[in-house]
Design a protein around this motif. Structure first.
Motif: not given
Length: 392
Positions: A41-48, A180-183, A363-365, A370-376
């Motif tokens: 069983x594999x579950x998706x992490x919070x960040x997909x 979807x939600x980030x970070x 959209x979030x990706x 666009x922002x230039x970093x995953x550290x929103x």
């Protein structure tokens, strides 16, 4: 799984298993009835981003990409994927686990060579769905599956926010929702919520002022007040008024929550809306993407006893609605360009053929690129709704 051992007996065995022992029980059932040699069983992490194997703590299995490879393909496409193994000869069947439209992960089952016939794969799909329902129920009694979804520790604010969410997707004959939600591991004030009954679907997207715990507490109060009003049978404007009073009573106008409230009549496609703040609404119809312009009203809790006015617009079959929080449409690139001015519309157009859950993630990706970093620097929430129309 034969005619003498129907699926209900399998569901009964899963229900009878201790919450932490669902994977072990699944292995035993599938080994006994189908000769399964391995069950994971594999579950998706919070960040997909990855799918993580569930085992007893501490976790030892290696995560696999959630968007690529055979396992990722089963998760993204939401259909079984069969790998043919040569040494030793066997079939590895990857089955998506989804509960009422909320994608949880993938069940991988290794079968002897020649055992993965179409009927067996269909039965395994039913088994994966039954297992998914039990995993959701087990979350009330064990942390095992919630912990398995983490690649790292959540902040306390993020823990509060994820516990507040209804899921990341929902499916009915009339519609499909993906969100979807980030970070993902440090979300603070952004939230989405939905609920449906026989006649209506209500969706809210909330952007609580502030950062971290401060924002999470504000959003928790706002969502709780909105749910309390909704479950009390109040209309959309009155839901906004009650939440506004609750937030103002707590914070006296020093903090407030920007919220978009939508209520869709499932028989007609008529949408009632209250725009109490900054989340933006887009509609895609045919090949066109347009902003749904609503009268901007005051955020919830900004002033005492604010009155809210409902507006209405009409959905047509095959319409798509996308709601984005301020952290999406208000984010600037290193060059100072707003994401919402061009890049967002391009992403929305490019992802029109994709299902809602993949469109929301894309959209979030695109925002991260666009922002230039995953550290929103700001929370980002996206909800995508495909409207199919009332049942025939």
């Amino acid at each position: 799984m034969t005619a003498s051992e129907p699926l209900p007996s399998v569901e009964a065995e899963l229900r009878a298993a201790p919450p932490h022992a669902l994977v072990a029980t699944a292995r035993r059932i599938l080994a006994d009835r189908l000769g399964a040699e391995e069950v994971t069983l594999l579950l998706a992490d919070y960040g997909l981003a990855v799918l993580q194997p569930v085992s007893h703590l501490p976790y030892t299995g290696e995560p696999v990409p959630a968007q690529d490879g055979p396992v990722g393909s089963a998760f993204v496409r939401q259909s079984p994927v069969i790998e043919v193994l040569r040494e030793p000869a066997a079939h590895l069947v990857h089955l998506p686990i989804t509960v009422r439209g909320d994608r949880l992960g993938v069940l991988s089952v290794r079968l002897p060579e020649g055992a993965a016939d179409p009927e067996t794969v269909l039965q395994l799909g039913d088994f994966a769905t039954a297992l998914g329902h039990e995993v959701v129920a087990a979350d009330q009694d064990t942390d095992l599956y919630l912990q398995a979804r983490r690649t790292r520790r959540l902040t306390l604010a993020a823990e509060m926010q994820w516990q507040l969410l209804p899921g990341r997707g929902s499916v009915r004959e009339e519609y499909v929702i993906g969100a979807h939600l980030e970070p993902a591991y440090s979300i603070g004030g952004d939230n989405f919520d939905w609920s449906a009954d026989a006649g209506h679907l209500t969706i809210t997207v909330t952007d609580g002022m502030g950062k971290g715990i401060e924002a999470a507490l504000l959003t928790s109060l706002t969502v709780g007040a909105l749910r309390n009003a909704r479950r009390g049978g109040l209309g959309l404007a009155d839901q906004a008024c009650l939440a506004d009073q609750a937030v103002y009573a707590q914070y006296g106008g020093k903090m407030y929550a920007s919220t978009l409230l939508l209520r869709c009549d499932l028989a007609t496609g008529t949408v009632t809306a209250v725009d109490a703040g900054s989340p933006q609404l887009f509609r895609q119809r045919g090949g066109h993407t347009e902003r749904v312009e609503l009268d901007a009203q005051l955020p919830l809790g900004m002033f005492e006893e604010t009155d809210y006015v409902e507006q209405h617009f009409q959905l047509e079959p095959d319409d798509r609605l996308i709601v984005v929080s301020t952290g999406v449409h208000g984010t600037r690139s290193a060059g100072g360009d707003l994401y919402g001015e061009g890049a967002l519309r391009q992403i929305l157009s490019a992802t029109r053929p994709a299902p809602p859950h993949e469109a929301a993630r894309a959209v979030v990706a695109g925002l991260v690129e666009h922002f230039g970093s995953d550290d929103l620097v700001s929370d980002a929430a996206v909800v995508c709704l495909d409207w199919h129309g009332p049942p025939a």
